[in-house]
Design an enzyme around this catalytic site. Structure first.
Site, mmCIF file in Angstrom:
data_model
loop_
_atom_site.group_PDB
_atom_site.id
_atom_site.type_symbol
_atom_site.label_atom_id
_atom_site.label_comp_id
_atom_site.label_asym_id
_atom_site.label_seq_id
_atom_site.Cartn_x
_atom_site.Cartn_y
_atom_site.Cartn_z
ATOM 1 N N ASP A 21 0.828 -1.210 0.000
ATOM 2 C CA ASP A 21 0.000 0.000 0.000
ATOM 3 C C ASP A 21 0.865 1.264 0.000
ATOM 4 O O ASP A 21 1.981 1.267 0.531
ATOM 5 C CB ASP A 21 -0.925 -0.011 1.229
ATOM 6 C CG ASP A 21 -2.071 0.976 1.089
ATOM 7 O OD1 ASP A 21 -2.387 1.376 -0.043
ATOM 8 O OD2 ASP A 21 -2.649 1.348 2.124
ATOM 9 N N HIS A 38 2.110 3.309 -9.000
ATOM 10 C CA HIS A 38 1.915 1.870 -9.220
ATOM 11 C C HIS A 38 3.080 1.301 -10.026
ATOM 12 O O HIS A 38 3.574 0.212 -9.746
ATOM 13 C CB HIS A 38 0.593 1.610 -9.950
ATOM 14 C CG HIS A 38 -0.625 2.028 -9.163
ATOM 15 N ND1 HIS A 38 -0.814 1.638 -7.851
ATOM 16 C CD2 HIS A 38 -1.696 2.787 -9.480
ATOM 17 C CE1 HIS A 38 -1.968 2.154 -7.412
ATOM 18 N NE2 HIS A 38 -2.512 2.861 -8.374
ATOM 19 N N LEU A 132 11.033 -20.167 -5.174
ATOM 20 C CA LEU A 132 10.040 -19.383 -4.424
ATOM 21 C C LEU A 132 8.624 -19.585 -4.970
ATOM 22 O O LEU A 132 8.402 -19.531 -6.175
ATOM 23 C CB LEU A 132 10.420 -17.895 -4.519
ATOM 24 C CG LEU A 132 9.452 -16.910 -3.842
ATOM 25 C CD1 LEU A 132 9.540 -17.024 -2.327
ATOM 26 C CD2 LEU A 132 9.764 -15.478 -4.288
HETATM 27 C C1 IPE Z 1 -5.367 -2.650 0.044
HETATM 28 O O1 IPE Z 1 -5.085 -1.305 -0.109
HETATM 29 C C2 IPE Z 1 -5.385 -3.330 -1.279
HETATM 30 C C3 IPE Z 1 -4.098 -3.498 -1.958
HETATM 31 C C4 IPE Z 1 -2.952 -3.042 -1.562
HETATM 32 C C5 IPE Z 1 -4.146 -4.247 -3.175
HETATM 33 P P1 IPE Z 1 -6.244 -0.211 -0.212
HETATM 34 O O2 IPE Z 1 -5.571 1.082 -0.436
HETATM 35 O O3 IPE Z 1 -7.249 -0.620 -1.219
HETATM 36 O O4 IPE Z 1 -6.903 -0.275 1.226
HETATM 37 P P2 IPE Z 1 -7.813 0.776 1.994
HETATM 38 O O5 IPE Z 1 -8.837 1.256 1.025
HETATM 39 O O6 IPE Z 1 -6.922 1.889 2.447
HETATM 40 O O7 IPE Z 1 -8.369 0.018 3.160
HETATM 41 C C1 IPE Z 2 -1.849 0.162 -3.306
HETATM 42 O O1 IPE Z 2 -1.564 1.520 -3.369
HETATM 43 C C2 IPE Z 2 -2.052 -0.430 -4.669
HETATM 44 C C3 IPE Z 2 -3.426 -0.829 -4.979
HETATM 45 C C4 IPE Z 2 -4.436 -0.804 -4.163
HETATM 46 C C5 IPE Z 2 -3.662 -1.320 -6.313
HETATM 47 P P1 IPE Z 2 -2.728 2.610 -3.305
HETATM 48 O O2 IPE Z 2 -3.149 2.913 -4.702
HETATM 49 O O3 IPE Z 2 -3.807 2.182 -2.397
HETATM 50 O O4 IPE Z 2 -1.939 3.844 -2.713
HETATM 51 P P2 IPE Z 2 -2.501 4.897 -1.656
HETATM 52 O O5 IPE Z 2 -2.983 4.124 -0.468
HETATM 53 O O6 IPE Z 2 -3.597 5.652 -2.329
HETATM 54 O O7 IPE Z 2 -1.309 5.740 -1.348
HETATM 55 MG MG MG Z 3 -4.148 2.456 -0.397
#
Ligand code: IPE
Ligand code: IPE
Ligand code: MG
Length: 249
Positions: A21, A38, A132
């Site tokens: 995240d 990303h 792995l």
């Molecule tokens: C969790 O992150 C999902 C992934 C990293 C794939 P999110 O950014 O979607 O989670 P929330 O919305 O903060 O709970």
């Molecule tokens: C996690 O990073 C990746 C996915 C959920 C695909 P985020 O896109 O949730 O990044 P933040 O949380 O907005 O920084």
């Molecule tokens: Mg996020």
């Protein structure tokens, strides 16, 4: 493989699961579009895979897209799907060369035919590899996983091949994703939030949890090492007592 809850009371986790995240915030801080975060995150994926393979971690499971991430703006979802496809096409040969066995968990019917076909091809190509075990959770939700396991068992009861009283913890678990892998020893979430966001639920019953504010694109080899060091310092008891006290009887 030994799936007992008392898995690796050792120093190195056998199975690490990561909520990757913080990509969006990493990009926003640089005044870049979220997709740039990303993209940068794929470098951290490569680094984590390499570190785990080198250290002899048996399994690494990465949360790439949750069943709730469809609620994001259509443009971001489309860009993420394009990124999955291109990253898979770009990296699969090297993963295969490094003997990584790749698998996907989640409801994959929601993805384009092309992406589903690439996912299948990647799994088939690497299916005999002994290195792995890399699992990518895509359109995965922990609640979905539990429901699909219940459906599998209910079907067998309906067909008359299973009695309700035969359903126990081990049988239920065998219907869940990741059941062929060692138990998850270490769960990592980057990006500062301290929640599970519908990632693994059942599978983390006795997992060690590690939360860090580091954003995923900044989570390189040294950040992973810090998590491994923190894990090594944990004392796992699984409801019992610390090993020395346990031995005293
Ligand atoms: C969790 O992150 C999902 C992934 C990293 C794939 P999110 O950014 O979607 O989670 P929330 O919305 O903060 O709970
Ligand atoms: C996690 O990073 C990746 C996915 C959920 C695909 P985020 O896109 O949730 O990044 P933040 O949380 O907005 O920084
Ligand atoms: Mg996020």
């Amino acid at each position: 493989m030994d799936r007992s809850l008392k898995s690796a009371n050792g120093v190195l986790p056998r199975h690490i699961a990561i909520i990757m995240d913080g990509n969006g915030r990493w990009a926003e801080r640089r005044h870049l579009p979220r997709i740039a975060g990303h993209r940068a995150g794929t470098e951290s994926v490569k680094s984590a895979v390499q570190t785990c393979a080198e250290k002899g971690v048996a399994a690494l499971t990465l949360f790439a897209f949750s069943s709730e991430n469809w609620t994001r703006p259509a443009r971001e979802v489309t860009q993420l799907m394009e990124l999955f496809l291109s990253a898979l096409q770009k990296e699969i040969e090297e993963l295969h060369r490094n003997r990584v066995r790749l698998a996907f968990i989640g409801e994959r019917r929601a993805f384009s035919d092309k992406l589903q076909q690439q996912m299948r091809a990647a799994e088939e190509l690497t299916s005999a590899n002994t290195g792995l075990r890399l699992t990518i959770a895509a359109n995965y939700g922990g609640q979905w996983d539990i429901v699909q396991a219940a459906q599998q068992l209910a079907l067998r009861v309906e067909q008359g091949t299973l009695r309700t009283d035969q359903i126990d913890r081990a049988l239920f678990e065998s219907c869940l994703c990741l059941s062929a892998l060692p138990a998850v020893d270490l769960f990592i979430r980057t990006g500062g939030e301290q929640r599970i966001s519908n990632f693994l639920l059942w599978q983390i019953a006795y997992t060690e949890l590690y939360f860090t504010g580091t954003l995923w694109p900044d989570f390189g080899a040294s950040a992973l090492q810090e998590a491994l060091d923190a894990y090594a310092a944990r004392q796992r008891r699984f409801g019992g007592l610390a090993a020395a006290r346990q031995a005293q009887g």
